[in-house]
Scaffold this active site. Structure first.
Site, PDB file in Angstrom:
ATOM      1  N   ILE A 113      85.486  -4.047 -32.273  1.00 61.55           N
ATOM      2  CA  ILE A 113      84.811  -5.031 -33.137  1.00 61.55           C
ATOM      3  C   ILE A 113      83.853  -4.397 -34.134  1.00 61.55           C
ATOM      4  CG2 ILE A 113      85.048  -6.960 -31.520  1.00 61.55           C
ATOM      5  CD1 ILE A 113      81.990  -6.380 -30.815  1.00 61.55           C
ATOM      6  N   LYS A 114      83.851  -3.086 -34.217  1.00 55.94           N
ATOM      7  CA  LYS A 114      82.926  -2.440 -35.152  1.00 55.94           C
ATOM      8  C   LYS A 114      83.451  -2.562 -36.592  1.00 55.94           C
ATOM      9  CE  LYS A 114      79.673  -1.207 -32.339  1.00 55.94           C
ATOM     10  NZ  LYS A 114      80.142  -1.713 -31.070  1.00 55.94           N
TER      11      LYS A 114
END
Ligand SMILES: Cc1ncc(COP(=O)(O)O)c(C=O)c1O
Length: 376
Positions: A179-180
């Site tokens: 999710i970065k």
């Protein structure tokens, strides 16, 4: 349901994985090297060492600088558990510090109070992507002979006074988890200037085996090897690097979109009573998360948002309250104690539409209206 976060991957990443599979060299190799070169160019860093997670990056950077038993590392309590576990993994002791109310970044005055003869490093967290006050931290490091290991898991692409995070300082650690801002599936990297420490980390990343990195970069394997130091199995595979390389082609687009959403949220929430936005300048920050403070309403608001099909989260539960980490708590952490119960993370991802953002804004402001009516 609008999720709190989600990766932006597509056909390009799939084709890149397929291409790696066709070569038959799935582990660390030439694609890892290409990814590192792309990161070096983007960040403007002298050395980038790609590893398998952001947590490994933090651990190996501390280890590379010789942090271990008998040492103390100052770290905010308000961070992901990974920062604390990375410190503990070296044998060093985490010393929790407080944060500033306006932006949840480390409180430098509190850090100063916590420096002892055992302090060897500070691990500031560039929370939500906003860089910490690096000038003050570097001055403090100089004065007390400390190392700054930046936890930049949230801050890939952010700038501090015009310079990319990772292009200066001692060691900067990135995360490329799903999710970065960019993802490798899982991955991380250490950026640093010091060639000697960089070489040590390169070796430690692959079990302390001498010259293994350089051979693998050419997709070669040899029967002879020498283990010359203590090390870990933290290297990044060609498969993960291939995903990262594709993501690098899209990174500026991702950051631009994330900034647009954050500004849209700021505009809506700064005029709403009961909501406090963080003090963030999005021209320098590549935002990873969008967080508001809603004193006295956080948990009820989360339930309400869920009913309205809007995801939300808490970044983070203060680490000094965690069962395993409580043993490391020393002194007061007044701001963290108060703020972690007020913070709420709203949805933010690179492919978020204006309609989705407006649905989030509508749900949040609706909660405030409903709550104020029931209190009349
Ligand atoms: C502040 C912070 N530090 C470290 C990490 C660890 O990164 P990874 O999940 O890649 O191990 C994360 C990941 O969420 C993070 O948010």
């Amino acid at each position: 349901m609008i999720p709190t976060s989600k990766p932006s991957t597509g056909k390009e990443e799939l084709s890149a994985i397929e291409a790696v599979m066709e070569t038959g060299w799935l582990g660390m190799g030439s694609v890892t090297k290409d990814f590192e070169a792309a990161l070096e160019e983007y960040i403007g860093a002298k050395n980038i060492i790609a590893v398998n997670t952001g947590t490994s990056a933090l651990h190996i950077a501390l280890d590379g600088y010789g942090i271990g038993h008998g040492h103390e590392v100052i770290v905010p309590s308000l961070t992901y558990a990974a920062s604390i576990q990375a410190i503990i993994s070296t044998g060093a002791t985490p010393v929790f510090c407080d944060v500033n109310e306006k932006d949840l970044l480390v409180d430098i005055k509190d850090i100063k109070r916590r420096i002892t003869s055992k302090t060897k490093a500070i691990m500031p967290v560039h929370y939500c992507g906003k860089p910490c006050d690096m000038d003050s931290l570097m001055a403090l490091a100089e004065e007390h002979n400390l190392v700054i290991i930046e936890d930049a898991a949230h801050a890939f692409g952010s700038k501090y006074k015009g310079r990319k995070i990772g292009s200066f300082g001692h060691a900067t650690c990135f995360s490329f988890d799903p999710i970065k801002i960019i993802t490798c599936g899982e991955g991380g990297a250490v950026a640093l200037d010091d060639d000697e420490v960089a070489e040590k980390i390169r070796q430690k990343r692959i079990l302390g085996i001498d010259k293994e990195t350089w051979r693998r970069y050419r997709n070669e394997r040899g029967w002879f090897y020498e283990v010359v130091s203590h090390g870990f199995r933290y290297h990044m595979s060609n498969i993960n690097a291939a995903i990262g390389l594709e993501q690098m082609k899209k990174v500026d687009k991702f950051i631009t979109r994330r900034r647009e959403i954050c500004r849209r949220y700021d505009t809506a929430f700064q005029s709403t009573d009961g909501i406090y936005t963080l003090d963030i300048d999005y021209s320098e920050t590549a935002p990873f998360t969008y967080i508001i403070r809603v004193p006295g309403m956080r948990d009820d608001m989360m339930d309400f948002l869920k009913e309205k099909e809007v995801g939300s989260g808490v970044h983070y539960i203060a680490n000094h309250t965690q069962p395993f980490f409580r043993q490391y708590t020393r002194g007061e952490l007044n701001v963290t104690d108060r703020l972690w119960k007020e913070i709420l993370t709203l949805p933010l991802y690179s492919e978020m539409t204006n309609e989705e953002a407006d649905q989030v804004i509508h749900a949040v402001t609706n909660y405030i209206i409903t709550a104020s009516l029931t209190h009349v």
